[in-house]
Motif scaffolding. Sequence first.
Motif, PDB file in Angstrom:
ATOM      1  N   GLU A  67      16.822  77.078  44.521  1.00 12.16           N
ATOM      2  CA  GLU A  67      17.093  78.494  44.479  1.00 12.16           C
ATOM      3  C   GLU A  67      17.604  79.044  45.801  1.00 12.16           C
ATOM      4  O   GLU A  67      18.516  79.860  45.922  1.00 12.16           O
ATOM      5  N   GLU A  68      17.312  78.403  46.786  1.00 15.27           N
ATOM      6  CA  GLU A  68      17.969  78.803  48.199  1.00 15.27           C
ATOM      7  C   GLU A  68      19.556  78.515  48.303  1.00 15.27           C
ATOM      8  O   GLU A  68      20.317  79.312  48.662  1.00 15.27           O
ATOM      9  N   ILE A  69      20.026  77.626  47.820  1.00 15.89           N
ATOM     10  CA  ILE A  69      21.447  76.904  47.766  1.00 15.89           C
ATOM     11  C   ILE A  69      22.053  77.544  46.654  1.00 15.89           C
ATOM     12  O   ILE A  69      23.253  78.283  47.136  1.00 15.89           O
ATOM     13  N   HIS A  70      21.449  78.123  45.672  1.00 14.64           N
ATOM     14  CA  HIS A  70      22.263  78.827  44.582  1.00 14.64           C
ATOM     15  C   HIS A  70      22.409  80.557  44.836  1.00 14.64           C
ATOM     16  O   HIS A  70      23.503  80.914  44.844  1.00 14.64           O
ATOM     17  N   LYS A  71      21.296  80.609  45.840  1.00 10.48           N
ATOM     18  CA  LYS A  71      21.337  82.096  46.202  1.00 10.48           C
ATOM     19  C   LYS A  71      22.557  82.382  47.373  1.00 10.48           C
ATOM     20  O   LYS A  71      23.041  83.187  47.397  1.00 10.48           O
ATOM     21  N   LEU A  72      22.382  81.478  48.118  1.00 12.15           N
ATOM     22  CA  LEU A  72      23.490  81.373  49.190  1.00 12.15           C
ATOM     23  C   LEU A  72      25.128  81.326  48.578  1.00 12.15           C
ATOM     24  O   LEU A  72      25.727  82.355  48.935  1.00 12.15           O
ATOM     25  N   ALA A  73      25.126  80.847  47.697  1.00 15.32           N
ATOM     26  CA  ALA A  73      26.664  80.780  46.895  1.00 15.32           C
ATOM     27  C   ALA A  73      26.637  82.131  46.380  1.00 15.32           C
ATOM     28  O   ALA A  73      27.711  82.969  46.403  1.00 15.32           O
ATOM     29  N   TRP A  74      25.692  82.538  45.549  1.00 14.87           N
ATOM     30  CA  TRP A  74      25.719  84.017  44.678  1.00 14.87           C
ATOM     31  C   TRP A  74      25.924  85.053  45.930  1.00 14.87           C
ATOM     32  O   TRP A  74      26.714  85.753  45.800  1.00 14.87           O
ATOM     33  N   ASP A  75      25.123  84.940  46.963  1.00 17.13           N
ATOM     34  CA  ASP A  75      25.441  86.067  48.164  1.00 17.13           C
ATOM     35  C   ASP A  75      26.850  86.149  48.561  1.00 17.13           C
ATOM     36  O   ASP A  75      27.391  87.031  48.767  1.00 17.13           O
ATOM     37  N   ALA A  76      27.427  84.723  48.815  1.00 21.80           N
ATOM     38  CA  ALA A  76      28.831  84.653  49.135  1.00 21.80           C
ATOM     39  C   ALA A  76      29.595  85.388  48.310  1.00 21.80           C
ATOM     40  O   ALA A  76      30.750  85.972  48.572  1.00 21.80           O
ATOM     41  N   PHE A  77      29.537  84.935  46.932  1.00 17.20           N
ATOM     42  CA  PHE A  77      30.381  85.788  46.066  1.00 17.20           C
ATOM     43  C   PHE A  77      30.244  87.198  45.882  1.00 17.20           C
ATOM     44  O   PHE A  77      31.456  87.779  45.534  1.00 17.20           O
ATOM     45  N   VAL A  78      29.143  87.567  46.064  1.00 14.87           N
ATOM     46  CA  VAL A  78      28.810  89.166  46.291  1.00 14.87           C
ATOM     47  C   VAL A  78      29.541  89.753  47.151  1.00 14.87           C
ATOM     48  O   VAL A  78      30.260  90.667  46.958  1.00 14.87           O
ATOM     49  N   ALA A  79      29.436  89.071  48.604  1.00 12.15           N
ATOM     50  CA  ALA A  79      30.186  89.490  49.670  1.00 12.15           C
ATOM     51  C   ALA A  79      31.708  89.644  49.366  1.00 12.15           C
ATOM     52  O   ALA A  79      32.518  90.545  49.826  1.00 12.15           O
ATOM     53  N   GLY A  80      32.189  88.485  48.709  1.00  7.45           N
ATOM     54  CA  GLY A  80      33.859  88.267  48.461  1.00  7.45           C
ATOM     55  C   GLY A  80      34.024  89.348  47.537  1.00  7.45           C
ATOM     56  O   GLY A  80      35.121  89.880  47.879  1.00  7.45           O
ATOM     57  N   THR A  81      33.218  89.824  46.424  1.00  4.17           N
ATOM     58  CA  THR A  81      33.454  90.613  45.474  1.00  4.17           C
ATOM     59  C   THR A  81      33.563  92.008  46.288  1.00  4.17           C
ATOM     60  O   THR A  81      34.554  92.778  45.992  1.00  4.17           O
ATOM     61  N   GLU A  82      32.887  92.373  47.266  1.00  2.00           N
ATOM     62  CA  GLU A  82      32.827  93.621  47.878  1.00  2.00           C
ATOM     63  C   GLU A  82      34.304  93.744  48.581  1.00  2.00           C
ATOM     64  O   GLU A  82      35.049  94.652  48.511  1.00  2.00           O
ATOM     65  N   SER A 102      18.696  85.856  40.199  1.00  2.00           N
ATOM     66  CA  SER A 102      17.143  85.488  39.828  1.00  2.00           C
ATOM     67  C   SER A 102      16.992  83.956  39.663  1.00  2.00           C
ATOM     68  O   SER A 102      17.111  83.445  38.627  1.00  2.00           O
ATOM     69  N   GLY A 103      16.906  83.320  40.792  1.00  2.00           N
ATOM     70  CA  GLY A 103      16.634  82.017  40.840  1.00  2.00           C
ATOM     71  C   GLY A 103      17.427  80.751  40.709  1.00  2.00           C
ATOM     72  O   GLY A 103      17.169  79.931  41.304  1.00  2.00           O
ATOM     73  N   ASN A 104      18.461  81.094  39.816  1.00  2.13           N
ATOM     74  CA  ASN A 104      19.436  79.956  39.759  1.00  2.13           C
ATOM     75  C   ASN A 104      20.759  80.721  39.036  1.00  2.13           C
ATOM     76  O   ASN A 104      20.684  81.181  38.277  1.00  2.13           O
ATOM     77  N   VAL A 105      21.879  80.206  39.763  1.00  2.00           N
ATOM     78  CA  VAL A 105      23.029  80.858  39.129  1.00  2.00           C
ATOM     79  C   VAL A 105      23.432  80.313  37.802  1.00  2.00           C
ATOM     80  O   VAL A 105      24.433  81.160  37.100  1.00  2.00           O
ATOM     81  N   LYS A 106      22.800  79.459  37.243  1.00  2.00           N
ATOM     82  CA  LYS A 106      23.211  79.025  35.904  1.00  2.00           C
ATOM     83  C   LYS A 106      22.905  80.259  34.904  1.00  2.00           C
ATOM     84  O   LYS A 106      21.961  80.666  34.872  1.00  2.00           O
TER      85      LYS A 106
END
Length: 381
Positions: A67-82, A102-106
């Motif tokens: 979860e922590e790894i997937h969230k890190l990537a998700w957050d990076a993509f959200v910030a990039g999207t901004e 929510s838990g996993n980017v899959k």
Amino acid sequence: MKVTISVIKADIGGYVGHSSTHPEVVAKVEEYAKAGVEKGTLLDASVITCGDDIAIVMTHTKGKDNEEIHKLAWDAFVAGTEVAKKLKLYGAGQDLLADAFSGNVKGMGPGVAEMEIEERKSEPFIVYFADKTSPSAWNLALYEMFADPMNTAGLVIDPSMHDGFTFEVMDVYSGKAVKLETPRELYDLLVFIGATSRYVVRAVYRNRDGEIAAVASTQKLSLMAGRYVGKDDPVLIVRCQSGFPAVGEALEPFARPWLVEGWMRGSHTGPLMPVSFKEAKPTRFDGPPRVIAAGYQLCEGKLVGPNDLFDDPAFDDARNRCALLANQLRRQGIFEPHRLPPEEMEYTTLPKVLEKLKDRFVDIGEPEAKAPGSGEGEIHE
Ligand code: F6R
Ligand code: MG
Ligand code: MG
């Protein structure tokens, strides 16, 4: 030491149109990846791009689907999207299908390929990254790398490869997977993976000891979103040398280009062109589809690389042949087989056009027949 390699990728905005990424967006994603390393969540990270897609190659000790790894990537993509939104880049945030993590980017849009391995004395691996095509683009390459001795001499010569490899194949529509062992079940394997619109190689294992050899992202974005949101622009991790294909054997299939689905509007057949990082900017008719090969050596979980492996004049001939194939296919314009068949067009914007004309089809006394293929491919019932 057990290390997990996680590659998570997304298209969060194109510059210009769908051709490339913007340096400020990539820099923002890199900032998050670097922070993950500084915080100790990651052992290391490397950000690579292909066309309008960005991939974060991460190493860590937290295992797959963490979860922590997937969230890190998700957050990076959200910030990039901004950043992409601020620059009004095209399709800003297009692959982030969910509003919140929510838990996993899959299932949330980004593509994922992960493997947990025991780092060998020397651990070379390649991350392939393609734009303007779908995960099944790897099917032919993986078959040649791991099951075709005409490509991979090691299958014959190296005793540790001589027992062959097992392919895990997924049906993207049912979500079910089957494992087929080569060379014994080679012909069974080819029945499926030759049908690239439906079956995708998910992973490859070495028969001798069950070691993981390759893992691909298999998410089919259009099926997740229920509408066309770009082809899936897949990633693939392949381990190399000492009982796995040599780097040169893993690259060799790409020296003889083949046709894949994707290209303009995700609706066309086109050649997969192996290119250097610099040339991974598909512009001709939004293509033709590109693939890069980022080579790394793992060193106590650290990523030594990437080394731009298609940046070699020995691939010039493949690139030229792709350009010639592109000319030939473009001659067909909107006609099949350059344009994909109706079953594949169902997941593009074409059904909206057909909807308007549906009632114009009238009975002329001809018998009804099922459309070929899925049985659900009728475009004007
Ligand atoms: C293919 C791709 C592009 C777009 C095309 C139209 O994967 O992303 O070829 O499909 O540029 O894009 P829209 O519909 O956004 O104008
Ligand atoms: Mg795009
Ligand atoms: Mg793309």
